[in-house]
Design a protein around this motif. Structure first.
Motif, PDB file in Angstrom:
ATOM      1  N   SER A 187      23.758   3.524 -25.981  1.00  0.00           N
ATOM      2  CA  SER A 187      23.840   2.077 -25.763  1.00  0.00           C
ATOM      3  C   SER A 187      25.300   1.634 -25.731  1.00  0.00           C
ATOM      4  CB  SER A 187      23.096   1.311 -26.850  1.00  0.00           C
ATOM      5  OG  SER A 187      21.737   1.641 -26.810  1.00  0.00           O
TER       6      SER A 187
ATOM      7  N   MET B 160      17.891  -3.755 -28.549  1.00  0.00           N
ATOM      8  CA  MET B 160      16.730  -3.563 -27.666  1.00  0.00           C
ATOM      9  C   MET B 160      16.585  -2.076 -27.320  1.00  0.00           C
ATOM     10  SD  MET B 160      14.309  -5.173 -26.171  1.00  0.00           S
ATOM     11  CE  MET B 160      13.156  -4.850 -24.857  1.00  0.00           C
TER      12      MET B 160
ATOM     13  N   TYR C 174      26.559 -11.981 -28.331  1.00  0.00           N
ATOM     14  CA  TYR C 174      25.093 -11.991 -28.490  1.00  0.00           C
ATOM     15  C   TYR C 174      24.400 -11.001 -27.546  1.00  0.00           C
ATOM     16  CZ  TYR C 174      20.242 -13.426 -28.651  1.00  0.00           C
ATOM     17  OH  TYR C 174      18.873 -13.406 -28.768  1.00  0.00           O
ATOM     18  N   SER C 175      24.711 -11.092 -26.236  1.00  0.00           N
ATOM     19  CA  SER C 175      23.996 -10.272 -25.248  1.00  0.00           C
ATOM     20  C   SER C 175      24.221  -8.780 -25.483  1.00  0.00           C
ATOM     21  CB  SER C 175      24.463 -10.620 -23.836  1.00  0.00           C
ATOM     22  OG  SER C 175      24.256 -11.975 -23.616  1.00  0.00           O
ATOM     23  N   LYS C 176      25.469  -8.414 -25.790  1.00  0.00           N
ATOM     24  CA  LYS C 176      25.785  -6.990 -26.019  1.00  0.00           C
ATOM     25  C   LYS C 176      24.986  -6.459 -27.211  1.00  0.00           C
ATOM     26  CE  LYS C 176      30.531  -7.699 -24.573  1.00  0.00           C
ATOM     27  NZ  LYS C 176      31.916  -7.758 -25.019  1.00  0.00           N
TER      28      LYS C 176
ATOM     29  N   SER D 255      24.988  -1.432 -35.387  1.00  0.00           N
ATOM     30  CA  SER D 255      24.406  -0.088 -35.370  1.00  0.00           C
ATOM     31  C   SER D 255      23.917   0.307 -36.765  1.00  0.00           C
ATOM     32  CB  SER D 255      25.405   0.938 -34.824  1.00  0.00           C
ATOM     33  OG  SER D 255      26.604   0.884 -35.554  1.00  0.00           O
TER      34      SER D 255
ATOM     35  N   PHE E  38      22.260  -7.729 -28.417  1.00  0.00           N
ATOM     36  CA  PHE E  38      20.823  -7.724 -28.096  1.00  0.00           C
ATOM     37  C   PHE E  38      20.456  -6.447 -27.344  1.00  0.00           C
ATOM     38  CE2 PHE E  38      17.267  -8.401 -25.227  1.00  0.00           C
ATOM     39  CZ  PHE E  38      16.293  -8.858 -26.108  1.00  0.00           C
ATOM     40  N   ARG E  39      21.279  -6.064 -26.359  1.00  0.00           N
ATOM     41  CA  ARG E  39      20.976  -4.848 -25.582  1.00  0.00           C
ATOM     42  C   ARG E  39      20.991  -3.611 -26.487  1.00  0.00           C
ATOM     43  NH1 ARG E  39      23.763  -7.638 -21.201  1.00  0.00           N
ATOM     44  NH2 ARG E  39      25.778  -6.930 -21.980  1.00  0.00           N
ATOM     45  N   LEU E  40      21.969  -3.560 -27.396  1.00  0.00           N
ATOM     46  CA  LEU E  40      22.037  -2.411 -28.313  1.00  0.00           C
ATOM     47  C   LEU E  40      20.760  -2.332 -29.166  1.00  0.00           C
ATOM     48  CD1 LEU E  40      23.763  -0.172 -29.903  1.00  0.00           C
ATOM     49  CD2 LEU E  40      24.401  -2.011 -31.420  1.00  0.00           C
TER      50      LEU E  40
ATOM     51  N   GLU F 150      27.886   3.505 -24.984  1.00  0.00           N
ATOM     52  CA  GLU F 150      28.488   4.075 -23.763  1.00  0.00           C
ATOM     53  C   GLU F 150      28.137   3.201 -22.556  1.00  0.00           C
ATOM     54  OE1 GLU F 150      30.425   6.499 -22.853  1.00  0.00           O
ATOM     55  OE2 GLU F 150      29.925   6.763 -20.716  1.00  0.00           O
ATOM     56  N   LEU F 151      26.872   2.832 -22.453  1.00  0.00           N
ATOM     57  CA  LEU F 151      26.448   2.022 -21.309  1.00  0.00           C
ATOM     58  C   LEU F 151      26.997   0.598 -21.391  1.00  0.00           C
ATOM     59  CD1 LEU F 151      22.732   3.242 -20.930  1.00  0.00           C
ATOM     60  CD2 LEU F 151      24.744   3.993 -19.649  1.00  0.00           C
ATOM     61  N   GLU F 152      27.371   0.211 -22.601  1.00  0.00           N
ATOM     62  CA  GLU F 152      27.962  -1.131 -22.781  1.00  0.00           C
ATOM     63  C   GLU F 152      29.447  -1.105 -22.459  1.00  0.00           C
ATOM     64  OE1 GLU F 152      27.517  -4.663 -22.808  1.00  0.00           O
ATOM     65  OE2 GLU F 152      25.751  -3.954 -23.890  1.00  0.00           O
ATOM     66  N   ASP F 153      29.954   0.056 -22.004  1.00  0.00           N
ATOM     67  CA  ASP F 153      31.365   0.226 -21.629  1.00  0.00           C
ATOM     68  C   ASP F 153      32.317   0.252 -22.820  1.00  0.00           C
ATOM     69  OD1 ASP F 153      31.311   0.633 -18.897  1.00  0.00           O
ATOM     70  OD2 ASP F 153      31.138  -1.514 -18.488  1.00  0.00           O
TER      71      ASP F 153
ATOM     72  N   TYR G  68      15.008   1.447 -21.127  1.00  0.00           N
ATOM     73  CA  TYR G  68      14.999   1.019 -22.524  1.00  0.00           C
ATOM     74  C   TYR G  68      13.949   1.788 -23.338  1.00  0.00           C
ATOM     75  CZ  TYR G  68      18.578  -2.488 -22.055  1.00  0.00           C
ATOM     76  OH  TYR G  68      19.792  -3.095 -21.896  1.00  0.00           O
TER      77      TYR G  68
END
Lengths: 160, 198
Positions: free
Chosen positions: A114, A19, A11-13, A61, A15-17, A116-119, A99
Motif C-alpha cells: 500500500s 482499505m 485522509y485519502s492516503k 500502519s 483511507f487507501r492504506l 509503495e503504491l501510494e508513492d 484491494y
C-alpha cells in the motif's frame, strides 16, 4: 500545519492504506479515525525527525497491525462513530480485485505494498516498517509478483 | 492482461468519498480521553473509599484483638496492591505512542502484553490471598462474641465463599485472560516474524 490541514491532506492516503489492509470500507473508516485520533493526541510530541506524512503512515500502519489485539479490548460499538454517513463509492471490478488481493496478503506485505503504491519512497517504507532498504526492494518485487499471479489465477478461473 | 496491470493507477482509482468532518474526530478524541480518565478515577475512588471506611471504623471502634488489626491491614494491602497494578497496567497500555516503526512497535506490544499477562496472573492470586486471609482474621473478634453456633455458621459461609473464589472464580478468570493473552501474543509474534524473516 494545523491538525485540520493535516487531516484534509492525508485522509485519502490513509483511507487507501486501511482499505488495502481490511478490504472493508466501514472498517477502514474506523481505522482512519483511530489513526487521526492518535495524530490529534500526539501532534504536540511530533518532532520533525521525519516528515509528517511518514509519521502519520507509521501510526496508521501500527493501528492496522494491532487490529486483532485492539478488537479484543475495544468492541466495535465503542469505536468512533461517523456522523456523516458517507456511502461507499461503487468500485470497478479491477479496483475491487486489487484491494481484495492486497487484503489477502500477509499483514506486513499489505502495509508495504500500500505504501509503495501510494508513492512513498522505499527508504521511507523501510523506516516505517523497520526493514533495510534492500529488504523493501526485494519484498515489493515479490508482492507485485504475488498480486500479478492472483490476477492471472482469477482471470483463468473466470474463463472456465 | 496480467502483464499490463498498472497497480498504482488502480490503487489510486479507489474513491475515498468526501472527507468526514474533522470536528467529529477532535470531539471523539477528546471524548475518549475523558472516558478513560473517568474510568480510572471511578475505580480508584471506589476502592479508596473502601479503604477509608475500614480505617474510619477502626479509628472509631478500636479493635481489641490483634487478629482484627492484622486482618484489616491485609484487606487494605489487597486493595492497594490491586489499585497499584491495575493503574500501572492501564497506563502502560495507553501511554504507548504508535509512531515507532512497525517492528519496534510490535516488540513493545509483545513486551507490554507479556508483562500484563504475568501481572494479571500473579496479582490476582496475591489479591485473593490477602483478601481471604484478611477477611478471615478480621472477623474472628466479632464472630467469637456471637456464640459458638453463630461462629460456626458465619465461618462456614466465609470458608465456602473463599473456596468458591479460590477454586472456581479465580481459575476461571485466569483461564479466560490467559486465552486472550495467548491469542494476542501469538498474533503479534506471527506478524513480527514476517518482518524478521525479511
Amino acid at each position: 500545519m494545523s491538525f485540520e490541514e493535516i487531516y484534509t491532506a492525508h485522509y485519502s492516503k490513509i483511507f487507501r492504506l486501511c482499505m488495502g489492509y481490511v478490504n472493508d470500507a466501514d472498517w477502514a473508516k474506523d481505522l482512519v479515525q483511530e489513526t487521526f485520533i492518535n495524530v490529534w493526541q500526539k501532534l504536540d510530541q511530533f518532532r520533525n525527525e521525519s516528515a509528517i506524512g511518514t509519521w502519520i503512515f507509521r501510526i496508521a500502519s501500527n493501528v492496522c497491525l494491532r487490529q486483532l489485539e485492539r478488537h479484543n479490548r475495544m468492541p466495535r460499538s465503542d469505536m468512533p462513530v461517523q456522523l456523516e454517513d458517507v456511502k461507499e463509492p461503487d468500485m470497478e471490478h479491477n479496483i475491487r480485485l486489487l484491494y481484495r488481493f492486497i487484503s489477502e496478503l500477509e499483514e506486513t506485505d499489505r502495509v508495504i505494498i500500500s505504501l509503495e503504491l501510494e508513492d512513498v519512497k522505499q527508504t521511507e517504507i523501510a523506516s516505517i516498517v523497520g526493514f533495510s532498504d534492500t529488504n523493501v526492494r526485494v519484498r515489493v518485487h515479490r508482492i507485485k509478483e504475488k498480486l500479478s499471479q492472483k490476477f492471472k489465477d482469477h482471470e483463468q478461473s473466470d474463463r472456465f | 492482461m496480467n502483464s499490463q496491470i498498472d497497480f498504482k493507477s488502480l490503487y489510486h482509482s479507489q474513491e475515498t468519498g468526501p472527507v468526514p468532518d474533522v470536528k467529529e474526530v477532535v470531539k471523539k478524541a477528546a471524548g475518549l480521553k475523558r472516558k478513560m480518565l473517568f474510568k480510572l478515577l471511578s475505580v480508584n475512588t471506589l476502592l479508596a473509599c473502601t479503604v477509608g471506611l475500614i480505617v474510619l471504623i477502626l479509628a472509631h471502634h478500636p479493635a481489641q484483638n490483634m487478629t482484627t488489626k492484622i486482618g484489616s491491614v491485609l484487606i487494605i494491602m489487597a486493595i492497594v496492591s490491586y489499585l497499584g497494578v491495575s493503574n500501572r497496567a492501564m497506563s502502560l497500555l495507553f501511554k504507548v505512542v504508535p509512531d515507532l516503526n512497525n517492528h519496534a512497535y510490535l516488540n513493545l506490544l509483545i513486551s507490554i502484553q507479556s508483562k500484563q499477562r504475568f501481572l494479571h496472573k500473579t496479582m490476582l492470586r496475591i489479591y485473593f490471598m490477602l483478601l481471604s486471609i484478611g477477611i478471615f482474621l478480621a472477623m474472628i473478634e466479632n464472630a467469637l462474641k456471637m456464640g459458638l453456633m453463630n461462629c460456626i455458621l458465619i465461618y462456614s459461609g466465609v470458608i465456602i465463599w473463599i473456596g468458591f473464589n479460590w477454586f472456581v472464580m479465580m481459575p476461571k478468570s485466569v483461564k479466560k485472560q490467559e486465552k486472550e493473552f495467548d491469542l494476542i501474543l501469538s498474533n503479534l509474534h506471527r506478524i513480527n516474524a514476517q518482518i524478521q524473516s525479511a
